[in-house]
Design an enzyme around this catalytic site. Structure first.
Site, mmCIF file in Angstrom:
data_model
loop_
_atom_site.group_PDB
_atom_site.id
_atom_site.type_symbol
_atom_site.label_atom_id
_atom_site.label_comp_id
_atom_site.label_asym_id
_atom_site.label_seq_id
_atom_site.Cartn_x
_atom_site.Cartn_y
_atom_site.Cartn_z
ATOM 1 N N LYS A 25 46.844 -65.660 17.356
ATOM 2 C CA LYS A 25 47.338 -65.649 15.972
ATOM 3 C C LYS A 25 47.430 -64.209 15.455
ATOM 4 O O LYS A 25 48.465 -63.809 14.918
ATOM 5 C CB LYS A 25 46.384 -66.482 15.103
ATOM 6 C CG LYS A 25 46.781 -66.603 13.660
ATOM 7 C CD LYS A 25 46.211 -67.861 13.025
ATOM 8 C CE LYS A 25 44.745 -67.758 12.675
ATOM 9 N NZ LYS A 25 44.451 -66.852 11.556
ATOM 10 N N ARG A 126 40.799 -66.363 -2.297
ATOM 11 C CA ARG A 126 40.176 -65.395 -1.371
ATOM 12 C C ARG A 126 40.229 -63.970 -1.934
ATOM 13 O O ARG A 126 41.194 -63.586 -2.586
ATOM 14 C CB ARG A 126 40.849 -65.492 0.005
ATOM 15 C CG ARG A 126 40.576 -66.857 0.625
ATOM 16 C CD ARG A 126 41.122 -66.977 2.002
ATOM 17 N NE ARG A 126 40.416 -66.113 2.937
ATOM 18 C CZ ARG A 126 40.749 -66.010 4.216
ATOM 19 N NH1 ARG A 126 41.767 -66.703 4.691
ATOM 20 N NH2 ARG A 126 40.072 -65.230 5.021
ATOM 21 N N SER A 171 36.297 -55.379 8.784
ATOM 22 C CA SER A 171 37.379 -56.344 8.624
ATOM 23 C C SER A 171 38.677 -55.751 9.137
ATOM 24 O O SER A 171 39.137 -54.711 8.657
ATOM 25 C CB SER A 171 37.537 -56.719 7.145
ATOM 26 O OG SER A 171 38.827 -57.236 6.916
ATOM 27 N N ASP A 320 35.269 -65.814 13.850
ATOM 28 C CA ASP A 320 36.012 -67.080 13.694
ATOM 29 C C ASP A 320 35.449 -68.198 14.568
ATOM 30 O O ASP A 320 35.818 -69.362 14.404
ATOM 31 C CB ASP A 320 37.495 -66.873 14.037
ATOM 32 C CG ASP A 320 38.194 -65.995 13.000
ATOM 33 O OD1 ASP A 320 37.681 -65.879 11.874
ATOM 34 O OD2 ASP A 320 39.256 -65.434 13.322
ATOM 35 N N ARG A 351 32.673 -71.274 5.102
ATOM 36 C CA ARG A 351 32.388 -72.016 6.344
ATOM 37 C C ARG A 351 30.905 -72.297 6.544
ATOM 38 O O ARG A 351 30.563 -73.164 7.360
ATOM 39 C CB ARG A 351 32.990 -71.277 7.550
ATOM 40 C CG ARG A 351 34.512 -71.430 7.585
ATOM 41 C CD ARG A 351 35.159 -70.761 8.767
ATOM 42 N NE ARG A 351 36.585 -71.092 8.843
ATOM 43 C CZ ARG A 351 37.497 -70.346 9.436
ATOM 44 N NH1 ARG A 351 37.150 -69.211 10.022
ATOM 45 N NH2 ARG A 351 38.762 -70.732 9.468
ATOM 46 N N ARG A 393 39.882 -74.611 11.531
ATOM 47 C CA ARG A 393 38.760 -74.522 12.481
ATOM 48 C C ARG A 393 37.716 -75.613 12.231
ATOM 49 O O ARG A 393 37.046 -76.054 13.152
ATOM 50 C CB ARG A 393 38.144 -73.123 12.431
ATOM 51 C CG ARG A 393 39.172 -72.027 12.762
ATOM 52 C CD ARG A 393 38.549 -70.755 13.261
ATOM 53 N NE ARG A 393 39.458 -69.618 13.111
ATOM 54 C CZ ARG A 393 40.482 -69.356 13.924
ATOM 55 N NH1 ARG A 393 40.735 -70.130 14.956
ATOM 56 N NH2 ARG A 393 41.258 -68.299 13.717
HETATM 57 C C1 S3P Z 1 42.074 -61.373 11.357
HETATM 58 C C2 S3P Z 1 40.896 -60.776 11.008
HETATM 59 C C3 S3P Z 1 39.664 -61.514 10.699
HETATM 60 C C4 S3P Z 1 39.734 -62.962 11.141
HETATM 61 C C5 S3P Z 1 41.052 -63.596 10.802
HETATM 62 C C6 S3P Z 1 42.197 -62.820 11.456
HETATM 63 C C7 S3P Z 1 43.250 -60.513 11.636
HETATM 64 O O1 S3P Z 1 39.447 -61.484 9.308
HETATM 65 O O2 S3P Z 1 38.679 -63.707 10.581
HETATM 66 O O3 S3P Z 1 41.076 -64.941 11.264
HETATM 67 O O4 S3P Z 1 44.233 -61.011 12.224
HETATM 68 O O5 S3P Z 1 43.212 -59.320 11.280
HETATM 69 P P1 S3P Z 1 38.713 -60.230 8.609
HETATM 70 O O6 S3P Z 1 39.545 -59.038 8.818
HETATM 71 O O7 S3P Z 1 38.622 -60.588 7.152
HETATM 72 O O8 S3P Z 1 37.374 -60.135 9.261
#
Ligand code: S3P
Length: 436
Positions: A25, A126, A171, A320, A351, A393
């Site tokens: 993804k 969010r 993040s 995740d 979660r 999920r």
């Molecule tokens: C993602 C980063 C993660 C992850 C999300 C996808 C991404 O989030 O939990 O499912 O594609 O950059 P965070 O950056 O908030 O940790």
């Protein structure tokens, strides 16, 4: 599937066979983003046709980029270059995708036009402050509900300045948002994280011809409209989707499955380390490069899992996958403790709370903590009904739970799984799962 978007997963005695999981993804989003802001054609193979990535496609189409799905998983992007993006004629709807809204907020901050980003009810809850604050420090002109903390987010493109940002959270969405804004900056944009988050943006940018410097947890990008060229991108299978199958094969007796072409980027492979620490039987074969990424095939057999502690630097590498690790923990011998995972509270759902509440409906006791959870092993799932809260999920976690429960587990709002694993039911069926 039954009425009202509800499905039942039944207990089974074995899971066997070979499969692939859909494309990653995070990488699929980034392939569309970099394809759009490059010059020339980008062909994306094994693109994830999940709803989140389709939302990214539709946002870029509204920004004037021609994007076609030749097949559901082959996407052709006619890149327009960073300066070729056009003012969208309508609000950009990211659906359920946090990655789309955070990354696009950064990218669109440096344009010369007006745009508005919004999404579903989960997205509108969010936190956006984590990208809004650093972007405003760069000069971005952003507004939103709750003083800019919540979508809809309005962006009035503005000139951006160089910045060194020390992010309080690990993040990839924050890091990538700032780096994408940094593409517009005449000078250096630097992001330092407390722990390294997934680095797909850095790898993808490099493969499109951009240059950046990585030193530990610090990434430096030299902006000023880099010349990026369209590429052929082969997207590895999503390790976050494979995680459900890995846990399923580990806890369903007499199982042996092979999952091919799974992404093994070291910033994502914490699930393998955690399951191995729990005594899982996982063989990793055919490790190979896939462009800038790594892939491998996994053979997973049933095993007697043991409880473990999961905390510290590994957390961003498996954030995740924590919900499905909790499902594994219920079947392990001994206690599992998750700490340092406060970020779970601001995902598609909270979660920690949702897993606690839904597990309880099936007779499984957990102790939720502000930053994680404690859970005793050797707990049985009773038959019952759970609700996904429209979190993909959560839906897949309880599908796996149903395979080892005392009776069927009914999952309400099961369609949510289409966000990241649109053919989850078919893959599970092909390995011997019984669902209806
Ligand atoms: C993602 C980063 C993660 C992850 C999300 C996808 C991404 O989030 O939990 O499912 O594609 O950059 P965070 O950056 O908030 O940790």
């Amino acid at each position: 599937m039954g009425q009202n978007n509800k499905i039942a997963f039944h207990p089974i005695s074995t899971l066997t066979g070979e499969c692939e999981v859909p494309g990653d993804k995070s990488i699929s989003h980034r392939a569309v983003i970099f394809g759009s802001i490059s010059k020339g054609i980008t062909e994306i193979n094994n693109f994830l046709p999940g709803l989140d990535c389709i939302s990214t496609i539709s946002c870029f189409q509204k920004l004037g980029v021609e994007i076609k799905q030749k097949t559901s998983s082959t996407v052709i992007v006619k890149g327009v270059g960073l300066h070729g993006l056009l003012e969208p004629y309508d609000v950009l709807d990211v659906g359920n995708s946090g990655t789309t809204i955070r990354l696009l907020t950064g990218l669109l901050s440096g344009t010369k036009f007006y745009s508005v980003l919004t999404g579903d009810s989960s997205i509108r809850k969010r936190p956006m402050k984590r990208v809004k604050e650093p972007l405003q420090q760069m000069g971005a002109n952003l507004m939103g509900r709750d003083q800019g903390n919540l979508a809809p987010i309005t962006i009035i493109g503005a000139p951006l300045q160089p910045m060194h940002y020390h992010s309080p959270v690990a993040s990839a969405q924050v890091k990538s948002s700032i780096l994408l804004a940094g593409l517009w900056v005449d000078g250096q944009t630097v992001v330092t994280e407390p722990t390294k988050s997934r680095d797909h943006t850095e790898r993808m940018y490099t493969s499109f011809g951009g240059s950046l410097h990585v030193d530990g947890n610090t990434v430096t990008i030299l902006g000023g409209s880099p010349k990026l060229e369209g590429q052929k991108v082969n997207v590895p299978g999503d390790i976050s989707s494979a995680a459900f199958l890995m846990v399923a094969a580990s806890i369903i007796p007499n199982s042996e499955i092979c999952i091919r072409n799974v992404g093994m980027n070291p910033t994502r492979s914490g699930i393998v380390d955690a399951l191995l620490a729990m005594n899982a039987d996982i063989e990793i074969i055919n490790e190979r490069k896939y462009g800038e990424e790594l892939v491998a095939d996994f053979i997973v057999r049933s095993s007697n899992l043991i409880g473990t502690e999961i905390s510290g630097d590994i957390i961003p590498r498996l954030i995740d996958e924590i919900p499905v690790l909790l499902i594994a923990a219920t079947q392990a011998k001994g206690k599992t403790v998750i700490r340092d995972a406060k970020e779970l509270r601001v995902k598609e759902t909270d979660r920690i709370q949702v897993m606690h509440d839904e597990l309880l409906k099936l007779g499984v006791i957990t102790i939720p903590r502000e930053d994680g959870m404690e859970i005793d092993g050797e707990q049985e799932f009773t038959s019952g009904t759970i609700y996904t809260h429209h979190d993909h999920r959560i839906g897949m976690c309880f599908a796996i739970a149903g395979c080892v429960a005392k009776g069927p587990i009914f999952i309400e709002d099961y369609d949510a799984v289409k966000v990241s694993f649109p053919n989850f039911t078919e893959v599970m069926n092909s390995l011997g799962a019984i669902c209806e």
